[in-house]
Design an enzyme around this catalytic site. Structure first.
Site, PDB file in Angstrom:
ATOM      1  N   HIS A  58     -25.575  42.969 -64.857  1.00 22.64           N
ATOM      2  CA  HIS A  58     -25.076  41.722 -64.288  1.00 22.64           C
ATOM      3  C   HIS A  58     -23.675  41.393 -64.790  1.00 22.64           C
ATOM      4  O   HIS A  58     -22.845  40.883 -64.030  1.00 22.64           O
ATOM      5  CB  HIS A  58     -26.034  40.576 -64.641  1.00 22.64           C
ATOM      6  CG  HIS A  58     -25.652  39.261 -64.047  1.00 22.64           C
ATOM      7  ND1 HIS A  58     -25.908  38.933 -62.733  1.00 22.64           N
ATOM      8  CD2 HIS A  58     -25.035  38.180 -64.585  1.00 22.64           C
ATOM      9  CE1 HIS A  58     -25.465  37.711 -62.487  1.00 22.64           C
ATOM     10  NE2 HIS A  58     -24.933  37.229 -63.598  1.00 22.64           N
ATOM     11  N   TYR A  61     -21.035  45.326 -64.467  1.00 19.59           N
ATOM     12  CA  TYR A  61     -20.840  46.058 -63.212  1.00 19.59           C
ATOM     13  C   TYR A  61     -20.760  47.575 -63.461  1.00 19.59           C
ATOM     14  O   TYR A  61     -20.024  48.287 -62.792  1.00 19.59           O
ATOM     15  CB  TYR A  61     -19.576  45.577 -62.497  1.00 19.59           C
ATOM     16  CG  TYR A  61     -19.666  44.139 -62.031  1.00 19.59           C
ATOM     17  CD1 TYR A  61     -20.163  43.821 -60.781  1.00 19.59           C
ATOM     18  CD2 TYR A  61     -19.264  43.090 -62.856  1.00 19.59           C
ATOM     19  CE1 TYR A  61     -20.259  42.506 -60.352  1.00 19.59           C
ATOM     20  CE2 TYR A  61     -19.360  41.778 -62.449  1.00 19.59           C
ATOM     21  CZ  TYR A  61     -19.855  41.483 -61.189  1.00 19.59           C
ATOM     22  OH  TYR A  61     -19.956  40.180 -60.785  1.00 19.59           O
ATOM     23  N   GLU A 105     -21.668  33.865 -55.654  1.00 24.56           N
ATOM     24  CA  GLU A 105     -22.424  34.607 -56.661  1.00 24.56           C
ATOM     25  C   GLU A 105     -23.912  34.463 -56.406  1.00 24.56           C
ATOM     26  O   GLU A 105     -24.357  33.543 -55.712  1.00 24.56           O
ATOM     27  CB  GLU A 105     -22.098  34.114 -58.076  1.00 24.56           C
ATOM     28  CG  GLU A 105     -20.782  34.625 -58.622  1.00 24.56           C
ATOM     29  CD  GLU A 105     -20.715  34.501 -60.136  1.00 24.56           C
ATOM     30  OE1 GLU A 105     -21.483  33.701 -60.700  1.00 24.56           O
ATOM     31  OE2 GLU A 105     -19.896  35.205 -60.748  1.00 24.56           O
ATOM     32  N   HIS A 107     -28.004  34.114 -57.742  1.00 25.33           N
ATOM     33  CA  HIS A 107     -28.947  33.699 -58.770  1.00 25.33           C
ATOM     34  C   HIS A 107     -30.339  34.040 -58.265  1.00 25.33           C
ATOM     35  O   HIS A 107     -31.236  33.197 -58.224  1.00 25.33           O
ATOM     36  CB  HIS A 107     -28.794  32.209 -59.094  1.00 25.33           C
ATOM     37  CG  HIS A 107     -28.687  31.933 -60.556  1.00 25.33           C
ATOM     38  ND1 HIS A 107     -29.371  30.930 -61.200  1.00 25.33           N
ATOM     39  CD2 HIS A 107     -27.966  32.557 -61.530  1.00 25.33           C
ATOM     40  CE1 HIS A 107     -29.075  30.932 -62.488  1.00 25.33           C
ATOM     41  NE2 HIS A 107     -28.223  31.913 -62.711  1.00 25.33           N
ATOM     42  N   ASN A 108     -30.497  35.301 -57.883  1.00 27.47           N
ATOM     43  CA  ASN A 108     -31.704  35.739 -57.178  1.00 27.47           C
ATOM     44  C   ASN A 108     -32.940  35.767 -58.066  1.00 27.47           C
ATOM     45  O   ASN A 108     -33.955  35.135 -57.767  1.00 27.47           O
ATOM     46  CB  ASN A 108     -31.477  37.131 -56.584  1.00 27.47           C
ATOM     47  CG  ASN A 108     -30.307  37.182 -55.629  1.00 27.47           C
ATOM     48  OD1 ASN A 108     -29.875  36.155 -55.114  1.00 27.47           O
ATOM     49  ND2 ASN A 108     -29.779  38.371 -55.393  1.00 27.47           N
ATOM     50  N   ASP A 281     -15.766  29.277 -68.697  1.00 31.68           N
ATOM     51  CA  ASP A 281     -17.065  28.609 -68.686  1.00 31.68           C
ATOM     52  C   ASP A 281     -18.087  29.501 -69.377  1.00 31.68           C
ATOM     53  O   ASP A 281     -17.890  30.712 -69.522  1.00 31.68           O
ATOM     54  CB  ASP A 281     -17.511  28.287 -67.257  1.00 31.68           C
ATOM     55  CG  ASP A 281     -18.019  29.509 -66.521  1.00 31.68           C
ATOM     56  OD1 ASP A 281     -17.248  30.476 -66.372  1.00 31.68           O
ATOM     57  OD2 ASP A 281     -19.188  29.507 -66.098  1.00 31.68           O
ATOM     58  N   GLU A 325     -28.054  30.911 -72.599  1.00 34.49           N
ATOM     59  CA  GLU A 325     -27.310  30.584 -71.385  1.00 34.49           C
ATOM     60  C   GLU A 325     -27.517  29.119 -71.009  1.00 34.49           C
ATOM     61  O   GLU A 325     -27.573  28.760 -69.825  1.00 34.49           O
ATOM     62  CB  GLU A 325     -27.704  31.529 -70.250  1.00 34.49           C
ATOM     63  CG  GLU A 325     -27.280  32.959 -70.543  1.00 34.49           C
ATOM     64  CD  GLU A 325     -27.647  33.957 -69.458  1.00 34.49           C
ATOM     65  OE1 GLU A 325     -28.116  33.532 -68.395  1.00 34.49           O
ATOM     66  OE2 GLU A 325     -27.467  35.169 -69.694  1.00 34.49           O
ATOM     67  N   GLN A 327     -26.765  25.536 -70.002  1.00 30.85           N
ATOM     68  CA  GLN A 327     -25.790  25.209 -68.972  1.00 30.85           C
ATOM     69  C   GLN A 327     -24.797  24.139 -69.424  1.00 30.85           C
ATOM     70  O   GLN A 327     -24.891  23.581 -70.514  1.00 30.85           O
ATOM     71  CB  GLN A 327     -26.532  24.731 -67.725  1.00 30.85           C
ATOM     72  CG  GLN A 327     -27.409  25.802 -67.099  1.00 30.85           C
ATOM     73  CD  GLN A 327     -26.588  26.929 -66.511  1.00 30.85           C
ATOM     74  OE1 GLN A 327     -25.987  26.785 -65.449  1.00 30.85           O
ATOM     75  NE2 GLN A 327     -26.568  28.068 -67.174  1.00 30.85           N
ATOM     76  N   GLY A 558     -16.090  38.416 -56.233  1.00 29.33           N
ATOM     77  CA  GLY A 558     -17.455  38.276 -55.752  1.00 29.33           C
ATOM     78  C   GLY A 558     -18.448  38.653 -56.824  1.00 29.33           C
ATOM     79  O   GLY A 558     -18.211  38.443 -58.019  1.00 29.33           O
TER      80      GLY A 558
END
EC number: 6.3.5.3
Length: 765
Positions: A58, A61, A105, A107-108, A281, A325, A327, A558
């Site tokens: 993720h 790449y 992006e 978030h599947n 971020d 992670e 937020q 992307g």
């Protein structure tokens, strides 16, 4: 540096054989060996955490880089591209000193595990990517795919995903101006939740992810760090799902949109006062990502005290802090003389801000190795590594790929051989079946949960072909956006199918009256370890790079989402392509609705219709069939059609325009009638079945003002676009005539069929 400070690192060097759980962190044997080679010893636990998340599929790449390079190598010359691939999002000049940044992006996997929070934090993450570029986020979109609408899994996932997107976006006060939704058996257990955000800025507002200037402070601001999302997106999106996937709920982040809203306003004020020299971020990989990428993008040196990271749970270890992670967090690089002003702005917005380190200088030897990132915990050094080796120099795989053996048989199974309606009654019945199918039926059950008009700059939104917003300062300049993808087409031919997705998004933007300018993409595929999937991916990226080169729209950035499969069953390859266009005056926009004010206007069909049914909605809905070849691509014809639509909008000769795609002409006509509340009559020459259901590309249906027919046909002739008058707006039915007969569908019956599908399935949920 004292021996005591080096104690943890020294122990790692003195115990080379100590077992480490690198496999549990998703790291391969050879990757772990390479980390040891880079460091000259085994990594500490904290270093292992950093490398494992930064080298995950993720974040790094690693399986797609060799193919994604084409987007740069084949990039068309562009006078408008200000920031391209490699940053958090691309930036495009839209005139008058204004720029927009946009990106899509995925978030599947988190959205399958915990639908509401997975989708909500997907929106939050893409919004922060746009914010990090220095822009004010102004709108969002989403592209969604689910299993069959009536499947138990879909009934669990879809309502949660929609509520998560709605909750987060509505709380932020960002309009959701469009997107798409699709259904198919291959997405059962593997939903696709792709979120897009667009932001507006001035040229000199652009911010980059870099940490220049030794002595500058590293400031973490926003929410505190907790155990939620440890290894979340970076781990969930880098592995194949199995029956135990829902046990991974702790890996899904938890979002707080109210904190994000404060963070947005705080960040924009910090930018306005020029109080940051670098910004990043905290999304996937959290502190690991922000520190390594900022250090690598600057001088290459940084020192961080992990003890200073504000925690929600004091029991967190350094490894957990680095992988969390949580937020709504940002990291800024701030010069010492502006630190007090920075902190004052954060205090004004009630945003917690903490100095956790500083940028350091590096020796020439350290710079040659990729810089030096040092982190301490309770006085001991737990990280001492070259940051660039984590952020930029991860593994790059040239995965084997091969055209699957069944591809020939799949393409030979031509949809043209399927049984067709023999009578007008059967044709009418199949029209209603297609219009009432979940992937084509009215999506208002979904889009009605989103606020489309908050902020007051929305010009077009769902259900029209593209979303459009004014871009500020009281002017009428605007941008239009559309996302499109068709997994059936891409399964039949990945190269052509991806170009068709791009062409449809390009066409949808043009149908609003805007001129397409730039592209973002979210490439959703199965496991890269499967040669057949990698062949699909290689062909898809080649197709998109070639298409963008030909039509002059650069790829600005992307996302790649691999491992969208359960066991050995992968989704249909689903590249989702986002296209952004510019319109000088939003008052000249086109809508897809046949309105009462256009009664008597002539309907023209633009483009060439051929018998192209492979991968069509008709074949899928009526016969459950997937086979043959997708429609052919003619990018020159797409460009010419786009020019006609943009010029026609500027000249004011059209009352409506609607592209033709899923479901063909009959779907476009039905939608235009229902959106405007008025019927139409069309006369088709040739086979009415092909005329209604063919999905030939580079086509649109338009309504021409009565006094402008000659001017419009001359415009089409000048651009070489075929234009055939096929009917007239008016009445209370969709009336189809052909040489051997015809049929009517009253708008009331049409509306009932079109609007009842999704509520019937999901209302009780």
């Amino acid at each position: 540096m004292s021996e005591a400070q080096l104690d943890t690192v020294t122990k790692a060097g003195a115990t080379p054989q100590a077992p480490q759980p690198f496999a549990e962190f998703g790291m391969k044997d050879d990757e772990y060996a390479r980390v040891r080679e880079i460091l000259g010893r085994r990594p500490t636990s904290a270093e292992l955490a950093i490398y494992s998340v930064m080298w995950s599929e993720h974040c790094s790449y690693k399986s797609s880089k060799v193919h994604l390079r084409q987007f740069g190598e084949k990039a068309p010359e562009s006078d408008t591209l200000l920031v391209g691939m490699g940053e958090n999002a691309g930036v495009v000049d839209v005139g008058d000193g204004r720029a927009v940044t946009f990106k899509i992006e995925s978030h599947n996997h988190p959205s399958y595990v915990e639908p509401h929070q997975g989708a909500a934090t997907g929106v939050g993450g893409i919004v922060r990517d746009i914010l990090t570029m220095g822009a004010r986020p102004v709108a969002v979109m989403d592209a969604l795919r689910f299993g069959p609408a009536d499947a138990p899994d879909t009934r669990r996932v879809l309502p949660g995903v929609v509520s998560g997107i709605s909750f987060y976006g509505n709380c932020l006060g960002l309009p959701n101006i469009g997107g798409e939704i699709g259904f198919g058996a291959g997405y059962s257990g593997n939903p696709l939740v792709n979120a897009l955000c667009v932001g507006v800025m001035k040229h000199d507002d652009i911010k980059l992810a870099q940490a220049p200037g030794p002595g500058n402070k590293v400031v973490l601001f926003g929410s505190t760090t907790g155990p939620d999302g440890i290894g979340g997106a970076s781990v969930l999106a880098s592995a194949t799902f199995d029956d135990e996937s829902q046990a991974k709920r702790p890996s899904v982040q938890v979002g707080d949109p109210f904190m994000e809203k404060l963070l947005i306003e705080c960040s924009l004020e910090l930018f306005e006062q020029d109080l940051v020299v670098g910004i990043q971020d905290l999304g996937a990989a959290g502190v690991s990502c922000a520190t390594t990428e900022l250090a690598a993008g600057g001088t290459g040196g940084m020192r961080v005290e992990l003890d200073r990271v504000p925690l929600r749970d004091s029991r967190l270890t350094p490894e957990e802090i680095l992988m969390s992670e949580s937020q709504e967090r940002m990291m800024a690089i701030v010069s010492p003389e502006r630190l007090d002003a920075f902190m004052a702005v954060c205090a004004k917005w009630d945003i917690l801000a903490t100095v956790i380190g500083e940028v350091t200088d590096v020796t020439p030897e350290e710079a040659e190795r990729g810089g030096r990132l040092v982190m301490t915990w309770h006085g001991e050094t737990v990280v001492d590594m070259p940051p660039r080796t984590a952020s930029d120099e991860g593994p790059v795989y040239e995965r084997p790929y091969a055209r699957p053996e069944e591809q020939d048989a799949l393409q030979a199974n031509d949809a043209a051989r399927l049984e067709r309606p023999a009578t007008d009654a059967e044709l009418r019945e199949q029209v209603l079946r297609v219009l009432g199918s979940p992937g084509i039926a009215d999506p208002s059950w979904v889009t009605g949960q989103y606020d489309r008009y908050v902020l007051g700059n929305t010009v077009l939104a769902a259900p029209h072909d593209g979303g459009m917003i004014r871009i500020g300062d009281g002017g009428d300049r605007g941008v239009a956006l559309a996302t499109d993808g068709n997994g059936r087409y891409t399964r039949l031919d990945p190269y052509v199918g991806t170009q068709l997705a791009y062409a449809e998004a390009y066409r949808n933007v043009a149908a609003t009256g805007a001129r397409p300018l730039a592209v973002t993409n979210c490439l959703n595929f199965g496991s890269p370890e499967d040669p057949a999937v990698m062949w699909q991916f290689a062909e898809s990226t080649r197709g998109l790079a070639d298409a963008c080169q030909q039509l002059g729209t650069p790829v600005t950035g992307g996302n790649v989402s691999f491992y969208n499969q359960t066991g050995t069953t992968a989704i249909n390859p689903t590249p989702v392509i986002g296209v952004l266009g510019v319109i000088d005056d939003v008052n000249e926009r086109l809508t897809s609705a046949f309105g009462h004010d256009a009664d008597g206007a002539k309907i023209f069909l633009l483009g060439e219709t051929r018998e192209e049914l492979g991968g069509s909605a008709w074949a899928d809905v009526v016969h459950g069939h997937l086979g043959g070849l997708p429609p052919r691509v003619d990018l020159a014809a797409e460009a010419a059609l786009g020019e006609v639509l943009a010029d026609a909008a500027g000249y004011g000769v059209l009352t409506a325009a609607h592209d033709l795609s899923d479901g063909g002409l009959v779907t476009a006509l039905a939608e235009s009638c229902l959106r405007g509340g008025v019927g139409c009559t069309v006369d088709l020459s040739g086979d009415p079945f092909v005329g209604l259901f063919s999905e030939s590309a580079a086509r649109a249906v338009v309504a021409v003002r009565p006094d402008a027919e000659n001017a419009f046909t001359e415009l089409c002739r000048r651009h070489g676009v075929p234009a055939a008058e096929i009917g007239t707006i008016g009445g209370t039915a969709l009336a189809v005539r052909h040489p051997d007969g015809g049929f009517d569908i009253d708008l009331t019956a049409l509306r009932t069929t079109y609007e009842s599908t999704l509520p019937a399935v999901f209302d009780e949920e």
